[in-house]
Design a protein around this motif. Structure first.
Motif, PDB file in Angstrom:
ATOM      1  N   CYS A 143       0.842  -1.201   0.000  1.00  0.00           N
ATOM      2  CA  CYS A 143       0.000   0.000   0.000  1.00  0.00           C
ATOM      3  C   CYS A 143       0.875   1.248   0.000  1.00  0.00           C
ATOM      4  N   THR A 144       0.972   1.875  -1.157  1.00  0.00           N
ATOM      5  CA  THR A 144       1.854   3.033  -1.304  1.00  0.00           C
ATOM      6  C   THR A 144       1.273   4.307  -0.717  1.00  0.00           C
ATOM      7  N   ARG A 145      -0.028   4.332  -0.447  1.00  0.00           N
ATOM      8  CA  ARG A 145      -0.674   5.524   0.087  1.00  0.00           C
ATOM      9  C   ARG A 145      -0.805   5.507   1.606  1.00  0.00           C
ATOM     10  N   GLY A 146      -0.468   4.392   2.245  1.00  0.00           N
ATOM     11  CA  GLY A 146      -0.556   4.305   3.700  1.00  0.00           C
ATOM     12  C   GLY A 146      -1.954   4.059   4.221  1.00  0.00           C
ATOM     13  N   ALA A 147      -2.864   3.620   3.367  1.00  0.00           N
ATOM     14  CA  ALA A 147      -4.228   3.326   3.795  1.00  0.00           C
ATOM     15  C   ALA A 147      -4.262   2.048   4.643  1.00  0.00           C
ATOM     16  N   ILE A 148      -3.319   1.161   4.393  1.00  0.00           N
ATOM     17  CA  ILE A 148      -3.135  -0.040   5.215  1.00  0.00           C
ATOM     18  C   ILE A 148      -1.710   0.050   5.754  1.00  0.00           C
ATOM     19  N   GLU A 149      -1.589   0.076   7.065  1.00  0.00           N
ATOM     20  CA  GLU A 149      -0.290   0.226   7.707  1.00  0.00           C
ATOM     21  C   GLU A 149       0.157  -1.084   8.333  1.00  0.00           C
ATOM     22  N   LEU A 150       1.455  -1.279   8.386  1.00  0.00           N
ATOM     23  CA  LEU A 150       1.974  -2.431   9.116  1.00  0.00           C
ATOM     24  C   LEU A 150       1.764  -2.204  10.612  1.00  0.00           C
ATOM     25  N   THR A 151       1.264  -3.216  11.271  1.00  0.00           N
ATOM     26  CA  THR A 151       1.102  -3.197  12.719  1.00  0.00           C
ATOM     27  C   THR A 151       2.170  -4.114  13.307  1.00  0.00           C
ATOM     28  N   LYS A 152       2.239  -4.172  14.607  1.00  0.00           N
ATOM     29  CA  LYS A 152       3.193  -5.093  15.237  1.00  0.00           C
ATOM     30  C   LYS A 152       2.910  -6.522  14.770  1.00  0.00           C
ATOM     31  N   GLU A 153       1.644  -6.895  14.760  1.00  0.00           N
ATOM     32  CA  GLU A 153       1.251  -8.247  14.374  1.00  0.00           C
ATOM     33  C   GLU A 153       1.549  -8.532  12.899  1.00  0.00           C
ATOM     34  N   THR A 154       1.197  -7.602  12.020  1.00  0.00           N
ATOM     35  CA  THR A 154       1.412  -7.853  10.593  1.00  0.00           C
ATOM     36  C   THR A 154       2.885  -7.728  10.209  1.00  0.00           C
ATOM     37  N   ARG A 155       3.642  -6.924  10.934  1.00  0.00           N
ATOM     38  CA  ARG A 155       5.086  -6.839  10.677  1.00  0.00           C
ATOM     39  C   ARG A 155       5.729  -8.198  10.985  1.00  0.00           C
ATOM     40  N   LEU A 156       5.337  -8.817  12.085  1.00  0.00           N
ATOM     41  CA  LEU A 156       5.846 -10.158  12.410  1.00  0.00           C
ATOM     42  C   LEU A 156       5.376 -11.179  11.379  1.00  0.00           C
ATOM     43  N   GLY A 157       4.119 -11.051  10.956  1.00  0.00           N
ATOM     44  CA  GLY A 157       3.586 -11.945   9.932  1.00  0.00           C
ATOM     45  C   GLY A 157       4.332 -11.809   8.613  1.00  0.00           C
ATOM     46  N   LEU A 158       4.683 -10.582   8.249  1.00  0.00           N
ATOM     47  CA  LEU A 158       5.433 -10.343   7.016  1.00  0.00           C
ATOM     48  C   LEU A 158       6.822 -10.974   7.106  1.00  0.00           C
ATOM     49  N   GLU A 159       7.459 -10.838   8.262  1.00  0.00           N
ATOM     50  CA  GLU A 159       8.766 -11.470   8.452  1.00  0.00           C
ATOM     51  C   GLU A 159       8.664 -12.985   8.288  1.00  0.00           C
ATOM     52  N   ARG A 160       7.638 -13.581   8.900  1.00  0.00           N
ATOM     53  CA  ARG A 160       7.429 -15.036   8.771  1.00  0.00           C
ATOM     54  C   ARG A 160       7.165 -15.411   7.313  1.00  0.00           C
ATOM     55  N   PHE A 161       6.328 -14.635   6.652  1.00  0.00           N
ATOM     56  CA  PHE A 161       5.992 -14.924   5.259  1.00  0.00           C
ATOM     57  C   PHE A 161       7.235 -14.873   4.377  1.00  0.00           C
ATOM     58  N   LEU A 162       8.036 -13.842   4.556  1.00  0.00           N
ATOM     59  CA  LEU A 162       9.228 -13.684   3.728  1.00  0.00           C
ATOM     60  C   LEU A 162      10.284 -14.754   3.997  1.00  0.00           C
ATOM     61  N   LYS A 163      10.252 -15.317   5.204  1.00  0.00           N
ATOM     62  CA  LYS A 163      11.162 -16.426   5.518  1.00  0.00           C
ATOM     63  C   LYS A 163      10.668 -17.726   4.900  1.00  0.00           C
ATOM     64  N   GLY A 164       9.417 -17.712   4.406  1.00  0.00           N
ATOM     65  CA  GLY A 164       8.891 -18.877   3.698  1.00  0.00           C
ATOM     66  C   GLY A 164       8.317 -19.949   4.575  1.00  0.00           C
ATOM     67  N   ASP A 165       7.649 -19.583   5.658  1.00  0.00           N
ATOM     68  CA  ASP A 165       7.085 -20.610   6.533  1.00  0.00           C
ATOM     69  C   ASP A 165       5.748 -21.149   6.034  1.00  0.00           C
ATOM     70  N   GLY A 166       5.334 -20.758   4.823  1.00  0.00           N
ATOM     71  CA  GLY A 166       4.097 -21.287   4.281  1.00  0.00           C
ATOM     72  C   GLY A 166       2.862 -20.631   4.858  1.00  0.00           C
ATOM     73  N   LEU A 167       3.013 -19.443   5.432  1.00  0.00           N
ATOM     74  CA  LEU A 167       1.895 -18.734   6.038  1.00  0.00           C
ATOM     75  C   LEU A 167       0.746 -18.575   5.068  1.00  0.00           C
ATOM     76  N   GLY A 168       1.012 -18.448   3.801  1.00  0.00           N
ATOM     77  CA  GLY A 168      -0.088 -18.290   2.875  1.00  0.00           C
ATOM     78  C   GLY A 168       0.305 -18.526   1.441  1.00  0.00           C
ATOM     79  N   GLN A 169      -0.066 -19.650   0.917  1.00  0.00           N
ATOM     80  CA  GLN A 169       0.091 -19.885  -0.509  1.00  0.00           C
ATOM     81  C   GLN A 169      -1.149 -19.316  -1.187  1.00  0.00           C
ATOM     82  N   ARG A 170      -1.006 -18.736  -2.343  1.00  0.00           N
ATOM     83  CA  ARG A 170      -2.150 -18.187  -3.075  1.00  0.00           C
ATOM     84  C   ARG A 170      -3.114 -19.316  -3.362  1.00  0.00           C
ATOM     85  N   THR A 171      -4.370 -19.142  -2.947  1.00  0.00           N
ATOM     86  CA  THR A 171      -5.339 -20.223  -3.085  1.00  0.00           C
ATOM     87  C   THR A 171      -6.441 -19.926  -4.084  1.00  0.00           C
ATOM     88  N   GLY A 172      -6.402 -18.812  -4.744  1.00  0.00           N
ATOM     89  CA  GLY A 172      -7.526 -18.503  -5.637  1.00  0.00           C
ATOM     90  C   GLY A 172      -7.142 -17.957  -6.940  1.00  0.00           C
TER      91      GLY A 172
END
Length: 105
Positions: A76-105
């Motif tokens: 989100c380049t406009r800042g309408a959705i901001e990283l929170t403490k929870e989503t920042r940790l989730g992003l770190e997990r996702f980027l490490k490749g823990d399988g947090l979310g494979q595209r399903t649709g």
């Protein structure tokens, strides 16, 4: 900045609940001014559960399925959705490749 889910999904005037906003979405009164409706958050969601509502603003169609990976906030380049403490940790997990979310649709 963390916003409670109840702050992002308000009852509609038609009597049915409005779908919740993605985690980290700014308050409703700021969202319409900040979000351009570009759809980047929709395109990047690995669970395919972010959509644009009739106002062309982001909503989560299945909040229980949201892995809070933070990808929607990250793109989100406009800042309408901001990283929170929870989503920042989730992003770190996702980027490490823990399988947090494979595209399903």
């Amino acid at each position: 900045m963390w916003y409670e889910l109840r702050d992002r999904s308000l009852p509609s005037s038609e009597g049915h609940a409005v779908l919740p906003r993605p985690p980290g979405t700014v308050r409703e009164w700021r969202l319409a001014d900040m979000c351009t409706g570009c759809g980047d958050c929709v395109a990047v969601c690995p669970k395919a559960i972010v959509a644009l509502d009739k106002e062309v603003l982001p909503v989560v169609t299945a909040i229980d399925a949201c892995g809070r990976c933070g990808l929607c906030a990250d793109v989100c380049t406009r800042g309408a959705i901001e990283l929170t403490k929870e989503t920042r940790l989730g992003l770190e997990r996702f980027l490490k490749g823990d399988g947090l979310g494979q595209r399903t649709g």
